[in-house]
Write a protein that holds these residues in place. Structure first.
Motif, mmCIF file in Angstrom:
data_model
loop_
_atom_site.group_PDB
_atom_site.id
_atom_site.type_symbol
_atom_site.label_atom_id
_atom_site.label_comp_id
_atom_site.label_asym_id
_atom_site.label_seq_id
_atom_site.Cartn_x
_atom_site.Cartn_y
_atom_site.Cartn_z
ATOM 1 N N UNK A 1 16.816 3.107 21.871
ATOM 2 C CA UNK A 1 16.264 2.696 20.579
ATOM 3 C C UNK A 1 15.585 3.879 19.894
ATOM 4 N N UNK A 2 15.770 3.924 18.635
ATOM 5 C CA UNK A 2 15.153 5.019 17.895
ATOM 6 C C UNK A 2 13.635 4.859 17.944
ATOM 7 N N UNK A 3 12.934 5.914 18.227
ATOM 8 C CA UNK A 3 11.485 5.801 18.340
ATOM 9 C C UNK A 3 10.802 6.773 17.396
ATOM 10 N N UNK A 4 11.389 6.978 16.241
ATOM 11 C CA UNK A 4 10.721 7.856 15.287
ATOM 12 C C UNK A 4 9.400 7.234 14.883
ATOM 13 N N UNK A 5 8.414 8.071 14.701
ATOM 14 C CA UNK A 5 7.092 7.570 14.363
ATOM 15 C C UNK A 5 7.031 7.342 12.863
ATOM 16 N N UNK A 6 6.606 6.146 12.420
ATOM 17 C CA UNK A 6 6.511 5.932 10.982
ATOM 18 C C UNK A 6 5.498 6.884 10.348
ATOM 19 N N UNK A 7 5.723 7.170 9.105
ATOM 20 C CA UNK A 7 4.778 8.022 8.384
ATOM 21 C C UNK A 7 3.419 7.336 8.321
ATOM 22 N N UNK A 8 3.455 5.980 8.288
ATOM 23 C CA UNK A 8 2.204 5.230 8.260
ATOM 24 C C UNK A 8 1.283 5.673 9.386
ATOM 25 N N UNK A 9 1.854 5.883 10.568
ATOM 26 C CA UNK A 9 1.036 6.233 11.731
ATOM 27 C C UNK A 9 0.403 7.598 11.572
ATOM 28 N N UNK A 10 1.069 8.439 10.776
ATOM 29 C CA UNK A 10 0.600 9.817 10.691
ATOM 30 C C UNK A 10 -0.406 10.037 9.562
ATOM 31 N N UNK B 1 -4.768 -13.850 21.311
ATOM 32 C CA UNK B 1 -4.477 -12.468 21.701
ATOM 33 C C UNK B 1 -3.452 -11.871 20.738
ATOM 34 N N UNK B 2 -2.410 -12.663 20.419
ATOM 35 C CA UNK B 2 -1.386 -12.180 19.497
ATOM 36 C C UNK B 2 -2.004 -11.790 18.162
ATOM 37 N N UNK B 3 -2.924 -12.628 17.663
ATOM 38 C CA UNK B 3 -3.486 -12.336 16.351
ATOM 39 C C UNK B 3 -4.524 -11.226 16.396
ATOM 40 N N UNK B 4 -5.158 -11.035 17.564
ATOM 41 C CA UNK B 4 -6.045 -9.885 17.676
ATOM 42 C C UNK B 4 -5.242 -8.600 17.561
ATOM 43 N N UNK B 5 -4.106 -8.544 18.292
ATOM 44 C CA UNK B 5 -3.253 -7.351 18.217
ATOM 45 C C UNK B 5 -2.779 -7.128 16.791
ATOM 46 N N UNK B 6 -2.296 -8.225 16.174
ATOM 47 C CA UNK B 6 -1.810 -8.108 14.804
ATOM 48 C C UNK B 6 -2.913 -7.660 13.864
ATOM 49 N N UNK B 7 -4.106 -8.234 14.040
ATOM 50 C CA UNK B 7 -5.219 -7.932 13.149
ATOM 51 C C UNK B 7 -5.625 -6.474 13.234
ATOM 52 N N UNK B 8 -5.689 -5.946 14.461
ATOM 53 C CA UNK B 8 -6.048 -4.538 14.629
ATOM 54 C C UNK B 8 -5.030 -3.655 13.904
ATOM 55 N N UNK B 9 -3.772 -4.027 14.025
ATOM 56 C CA UNK B 9 -2.701 -3.299 13.360
ATOM 57 C C UNK B 9 -2.874 -3.330 11.839
ATOM 58 N N UNK B 10 -3.170 -4.518 11.309
ATOM 59 C CA UNK B 10 -3.324 -4.656 9.856
ATOM 60 C C UNK B 10 -4.479 -3.785 9.355
ATOM 61 N N UNK B 11 -5.615 -3.931 10.055
ATOM 62 C CA UNK B 11 -6.819 -3.248 9.576
ATOM 63 C C UNK B 11 -6.604 -1.738 9.607
ATOM 64 N N UNK C 1 0.828 -1.194 0.000
ATOM 65 C CA UNK C 1 0.000 0.000 0.000
ATOM 66 C C UNK C 1 0.867 1.250 0.000
ATOM 67 N N UNK C 2 2.165 1.056 -0.099
ATOM 68 C CA UNK C 2 3.057 2.195 -0.306
ATOM 69 C C UNK C 2 3.264 3.063 0.912
ATOM 70 N N UNK C 3 3.565 2.456 2.074
ATOM 71 C CA UNK C 3 3.973 3.294 3.199
ATOM 72 C C UNK C 3 5.181 2.653 3.870
ATOM 73 N N UNK C 4 5.664 3.284 4.912
ATOM 74 C CA UNK C 4 6.981 2.885 5.409
ATOM 75 C C UNK C 4 6.945 1.808 6.478
ATOM 76 N N UNK C 5 5.809 1.624 7.128
ATOM 77 C CA UNK C 5 5.766 0.610 8.189
ATOM 78 C C UNK C 5 4.318 0.391 8.573
ATOM 79 N N UNK C 6 4.118 -0.520 9.539
ATOM 80 C CA UNK C 6 2.793 -0.659 10.141
ATOM 81 C C UNK C 6 2.505 0.592 10.975
ATOM 82 N N UNK C 7 1.233 0.819 11.261
ATOM 83 C CA UNK C 7 0.940 2.010 12.050
ATOM 84 C C UNK C 7 1.427 1.892 13.490
ATOM 85 N N UNK C 8 1.441 0.689 14.035
ATOM 86 C CA UNK C 8 1.915 0.528 15.426
ATOM 87 C C UNK C 8 3.049 -0.485 15.482
#
Lengths: 573, 192, 152, 241
Positions: B1-10, A187-197, A116-123
């Motif tokens: 540890x580096x804790x920069x916030x990913x752009x995804x979060x923003x 529990x692990x997959x609930x956390x992961x799932x919330x992150x994905x969604x 989806x073209x971003x740098x990481x997961x949101x959390x």
């Protein structure tokens, strides 16, 4: 779209945000990573390791099935306790600790931000926590097999009262530990799932609209939502059963007002959507591989998406077909037969769409493509044989026979083995920047796809002839002593040995090519989706410059264009 | 540890901040967990006439006091959110502390109530009604405790004006825990 | 830079903020909730079963909706948050209606639950026998469990 | 097809096999069709023969027909299967035809207890004959069973009758069967019931009325008053057949 404003602003501090990531130590980078790709790898390797353990268990009990009473090296004589424990943990591991982590967590973690073209997961930290809880659950599960009394042997469905009391199951520690491990894993997959969604909903590349999202991402997200909506009752049920086991409550004890059938419902209300939780991502992987190597647009994108959603919705109203003869009211069975047969419609439709994609294509039979085609061919068999079980009338006979077992292995092995191999061979260049060896890949393919049929086709036959599941020695039953049944069981076991043997080639190929394989560029397959825009392997932060999205993911062989692909990030000129 | 916030979060394609969106999904997943447990309870409660006799031993006064406490703490939580919205960190933290105080009160009442019941011989293994009673209230109580801990951490930040948006998120969670109690209250204490 | 500031600084086009209310607004809603609470407690005192159900559960639904709408600000939240929550509630409802046919009944087509029937009768007898059904129940439970395990 | 794999020895075995055959024919048709199309496409459109792929979105009305028609036909097949399946299910699990005899079946860890009604033809009387792992039936009589489980879940399964029903603790589940062929058949437990699950299996003996009476005589203590009535009843029913 409302986002574009922010995202553009956010792109501004890209350089700042990721400048300080390069000085990570080995431990920070690989043991406690925040990078979604490394976490995906952790899930992949842990999942595959658990899969190998599960496969070795199948070796133990298949040998017992084919040659009952003979010592099986290195386990020795297979006792009933050991047999039950192997069967139970094989099932649990393959579904909860192999199929789910690999298909959803590993591919989800690796692919979602890239595609989806971003740098990481949101959390990122929640993501890491989810893996750590998952790892803990795997350790608890493995440990449960080495405690006094041995591992839990009450089948992966864990029906009480057998599972609720050590008086019945003889595993005072194994059973609660098994249940605790399963609950932790949820529990692990609930956390992961919330992150994905949340990641998909909020962090798509500017311009990526609903119908521009690659199917595999949709599938993983739909699967995560299905998981989240269905697992709740089972988490509650797991707490209740754990109390029954440990402090002596009577939630599932009929004499004390409980009801064993309640657990069956709690379990299968989750258990059936779970089938689609693993099926959909596998379907998604195939939907990515097919267009690339057919050089053709996916036939009817919207149909695939909406049939997947329809399948997800329907999967919530079919669960009791696992319980037709398990003591539910027979009138309810009629309702569940109707819904079960209905769900065959969207699933066949999806498969027809995949076959339709090949019409007029220009097919390159690379290793991932072979696996993707094999997925369709084998899964069709799994799907069709499911109707025998979904139709209540014939299920009276087939329920709990090896026919059921062969049926769901014909669905689960295409899902969790064949589609996963398609995905690994396909994304390996992105994961490690190198190709896997194609020749040995094809040897591995034929060594997997053919013996697999050798294992389970005979089991359809033995199941139809009356072999029932989970018996440690079928020769105890006079009707099952016919020489042709014995031969079929032995044939299945020998095919298993062959199939397991060929997996060694995969592991050698995998680890050798991880370090020594032919180098791959950023987009070795000439594919459209955004992950191929990032360098191979992508650094932490993925993209040098976060891409924008301009079109759907499957624009191959568009008339009037020179090249036969059209990357999603390329502006229209 | 580096804790920069990913752009995804923003990023926020939905128009809802990421943290808040995730919290709604957390609440969604909790609905099914509590829903599964309470649906199971409800089926047996409706089947067994005798459970209304068992339910008559629950302490309606304690339940009502706890409902009052939770509703009031929800008020403080929303006032904390309101203060955070206006950028008044310390005030928000003050309201959060009041909310935590509400949670503590709730637990104290719960403890007194349970002590009374256990001393009368109603333990979790007495019969399945009481098993449900302790399991449902216990699960809810764990959520209260978890919420209080998170709230403490957030209040600590809020005093210094940091992460003020989290005041709203924890508030949402707290209101959800309150709503669960709003349904537990009639299910366990009132319907007899 | 902290996550908080990053997210909170967004006041871009998509990020809506509802009008801040005066604290008295929330206090008023709280007062309404308290009135409802009192009604739900006094409802059973009227002794009418149907009325009790309405005052107990009807009011619980109303209270939950008030908390969700005004305290959780769902009244100004994007619509699809409602859809998410309602989907989850629908899953619970499906579960309930699929399961109640087996778990909530003493008998059905070609099956009965003698054990549950006996359990209910025993519980009623225990309740009539003495105010403290609890201790009796505990013994009964343990005993029943033991016979259940051993006798067969 | 099914009969060549396992004997069909009850009145409804044929009907359940019929469902199986209907599913096999309809499912087999779709399976073969789909596999044929798949392999034909893979063969025909391989790169060496077709270097340039076509651009087909699959979203025009014309193209969607290729999805819609199979969709409707699959639905139609589902309905056909549904009719056969529900009819068989209703007959076996929901109906209770007029019965000749009753038998009580109790699952234990790890054996079946079969309580035969004995000479008086009634369950719950002193002359009931309780046998472990042996169920004795008379051919062409309709039996009602009452199924219970003493400890954990078991599954009362008679493959030759095409019959299966789980036994659930706390529940009493009834059903019926009518053996139509004499002989000896397996009664395995087909639901995981603990360590001994693999040895839990009984035998059902389907007798002619004479054989059954001989067996019953060997079980009834000589001292018991002669249960003429029961035997007469059996004989009478026999005559009525």
């Amino acid at each position: 779209m409302a986002t574009q404003g922010h995202a553009a602003a956010a792109n501004g501090h890209d350089a700042h945000g990721h400048g300080d990531h390069h000085e990570l130590s080995f431990v920070q980078k690989y043991i406690f990573p925040l990078d979604h790709k490394i976490i995906g790898m952790q899930y992949l390797f842990t999942g595959i390791l658990m899969g190998v353990i599960g496969a070795l268990m199948s070796y133990a009990f298949r040998m017992q099935m084919a040659f009952p009473g003979k010592a099986v090296p290195p386990f020795g004589l297979i006792t009933p306790e050991f047999y039950n424990s192997m069967v139970t943990n094989h099932g649990s591991i393959m579904i909860f600790w192999f199929a789910m982590p690999v298909l959803i967590a590993a591919f989800g973690n690796f692919l979602i931000p890239l595609m989806i073209g971003c740098d990481d997961m949101v959390f990122p930290r929640v993501n890491r926590l989810s893996y750590q809880i998952f790892l803990l659950s795997a350790i608890v599960l493995i440990a449960s097999m080495f405690v006094p009394g041995g591992g839990f042997g009450g089948a992966w469905t864990s029906y009480p009262p057998l599972s609720a009391s050590s008086v019945y199951n003889q595993t005072p520690y194994g059973a609660p530990m098994w249940l605790f491990a399963v609950a932790l894993e949820f529990v692990a997959f609930l956390l992961g799932g919330i992150n994905f969604i949340t990641t998909l909903m909020n962090s798509r590349a500017p311009g990526m609209k609903m119908y521009n999202i690659p199917i595999v991402i949709w599938m993983i997200i739909i699967a995560s939502i299905l998981f989240m909506a269905s697992v709740g009752p089972l988490i509650a049920g797991a707490v209740m059963l754990l109390f029954d086991q440990t402090i002596g409550t009577g939630f599932f004890d009929p004499v004390r007002g409980g009801d064993p059938v309640l657990w069956q419902h709690l379990f299968w209300f989750f258990g059936h959507p779970e089938v689609y939780v693993v099926l959909l991502p596998a379907m998604g992987i195939v939907a990515e591989v097919l267009p690339v190597f057919a050089r053709k647009k996916l036939f009817a994108y919207k149909t695939v998406l909406w049939t997947a959603i329809a399948t997800g919705v329907l999967s919530f109203v079919v669960w009791a077909h696992h319980q037709f003869v398990a003591g539910i009211d027979p009138r309810m069975a009629n309702i569940f037969t109707v819904t079960t047969l209905l769900i065959s419609v969207p699933v066949t439709e999806m498969l027809f769409v995949y076959i339709g994609t090949l019409y007029g294509a220009s097919i390159q039979l690379t290793t991932p493509m072979l696996f993707a085609i094999a997925f369709i061919a084998e899964f069709l068999i799994g799907g069709v044989t499911g109707i025998f079980l979904g139709a209540s009338g014939s299920d009276i006979y087939f329920h709990d026979t090896y026919f059921v077992l062969a049926h769901f292995h014909y669905t689960f092995i295409p899902i969790a083995v064949i589609a996963v191999f398609a995905g690994i061979y396909y994304w390996f260049p992105k994961m490690f920047g190198r190709f896997m060896n194609d020749f040995w890949g094809k040897v591995h393919f034929w060594g997997t796809a053919i013996p697999f049929n050798g294992i389970f086709l005979p089991l359809f036959y033995t199941g139809a002839a009356g072999d029932h599941r989970r018996s440690f020695d079928l020769l105890n039953f006079p009707e099952l002593r016919q020489p042709n049944l014995i031969f079929a069981r032995q044939f299945a076991t020998i095919s298993l040995l062959v199939m397991l043997g060929f997996q060694v080639i995969f592991f050698i190929n995998f680890f050798y090519c991880m370090f020594r394989g032919r180098k791959a560029g950023a987009n070795p397959w000439n594919a459209n989706t955004l992950e191929w825009v990032a360098p191979s392997p992508p650094p932490h932060g993925n993209f040098a410059e976060l891409p924008n999205c301009h079109r759907g993911p499957y624009e191959y062989s568009v008339p009037g264009r020179e090249s036969d692909y059209w990357p999603q990030n390329e502006p229209a000129t | 540890m580096a804790t920069a916030i990913p752009i995804a979060t923003q990023r926020s394609a939905t128009g809802i901040p990421t943290g808040k969106l995730a919290l709604w999904w957390v609440i969604g997943s909790e609905i099914v967990i509590f829903g599964g447990l309470l649906a199971s309870y409800l089926m047996m409660r409706l089947m067994y006439d005798s459970w209304s006799d068992a339910a008559s031993h629950t302490n309606t006064v304690a339940g009502a006091i706890n409902t009052f406490i939770l509703l009031t703490s929800s008020l403080f939580a929303v006032l904390a959110h309101d203060a955070a919205e206006r950028g008044k960190g310390p005030q928000a933290a003050g309201y959060l502390l009041l909310t935590i105080g509400g949670g503590l009160n709730f637990l104290v009442v719960k403890a007194i109530e349970w002590t009374g019941e256990i001393s009368h011989g109603f333990t979790i293994t007495t019969n399945t009604f009481w098993s449900f009673y302790y399991t449902a209230c216990g699960l809810h109580g764990l959520h209260v405790i978890g919420g209080m801990i998170c709230m403490g951490i957030i209040a600590f930040d809020a005093v210094r004006g940091k992460n003020l948006q989290r005041v709203e998120y924890i508030g949402l969670y707290w209101h959800f825990v309150d709503i669960v109690w709003i349904f537990l209250f009639p299910l366990i204490y009132i319907a007899k | 830079m902290s996550e908080g500031n990053a997210a909170h600084n967004h006041t871009g086009p998509g990020h809506h903020h509802h009008e801040p209310h005066a604290p008295s607004y929330y206090v008023k809603i709280w007062a309404v909730l308290l009135v409802l609470l009192i009604v739900s407690i006094t409802g059973p005192m009227l002794g009418n079963k149907i009325l009790t159900l309405i005052t107990a559960f009807g009011i619980a639904v109303v209270k939950a909706l008030i908390v969700a709408a005004f305290f959780m600000h769902l009244n100004v939240e994007k619509k699809y948050i409602w859809y998410v929550l309602l989907t989850m509630l629908a899953a619970v409802a499906i579960f309930y209606f699929g399961v109640a046919a087996d778990v909530q009944k003493y008998n059905g087509s070609n099956w009965t639950k003698p054990a549950s029937y006996k359990y209910d009768e025993d519980m009623k007898k225990a309740h009539e026998a003495g105010g403290h059904g609890g201790e009796h129940g505990a013994e009964h439970g343990a005993e029943a469990g033991a016979t259940h395990g051993a006798a067969q | 097809m099914m009969e060549s794999l396992i004997a069909a020895a009850s009145s409804y075995a044929g009907q359940i096999d019929q469902v199986t055959h209907v599913v096999a024919i309809l499912g087999g048709f779709w399976l073969l069709l789909a596999e044929a199309a798949l392999f034909y496409f893979v063969f025909k459109y391989r790169r060496s023969r077709n270097p340039k792929a076509e651009y087909i979105t699959g979203e025009t009305k014309q193209q969607m027909k290729w999805i819609h028609w199979p969709h409707n036909l699959v639905l139609l097949c589902d309905i056909v299967i549904l009719v056969f399946a529900v009819r068989a299910w209703y007959h076996v699990k929901q109906e209770m035809p007029p019965i000749d005899e009753e038998v009580r079946v109790v699952g234990h860890q790890w054996a079946w207890e079969f309580v035969h009604s004995g000479p008086d033809g009634k369950l719950g009387t002193d002359d009931d004959v309780s046998v472990v792992d042996e169920l004795h039936l008379i051919v062409n009589k309709t039996y009602k069973f009452k199924l219970e489980a003493a400890d954990v879940l078991h599954s009362f399964s008679i493959p030759a009758f095409r019959f299966k029903q789980d036994a659930v603790p706390g529940r009493q589940i009834s059903g019926w069967f009518k053996p139509t062929k004499t002989g000896q058949y397996d009664v395995p437990c087909s639901q995981m019931c603990g360590i001994g699950h693999g040895i839990m299996g009984g035998q059902v003996y389907v007798h002619t009325p004479e054989e059954y009476r001989q067996w019953l005589d060997s079980k009834v203590p000589k001292s018991a008053s002669l249960p003429v009535k029961g035997v007469d009843r059996i004989a009478m029913n026999q005559g009525g057949m």
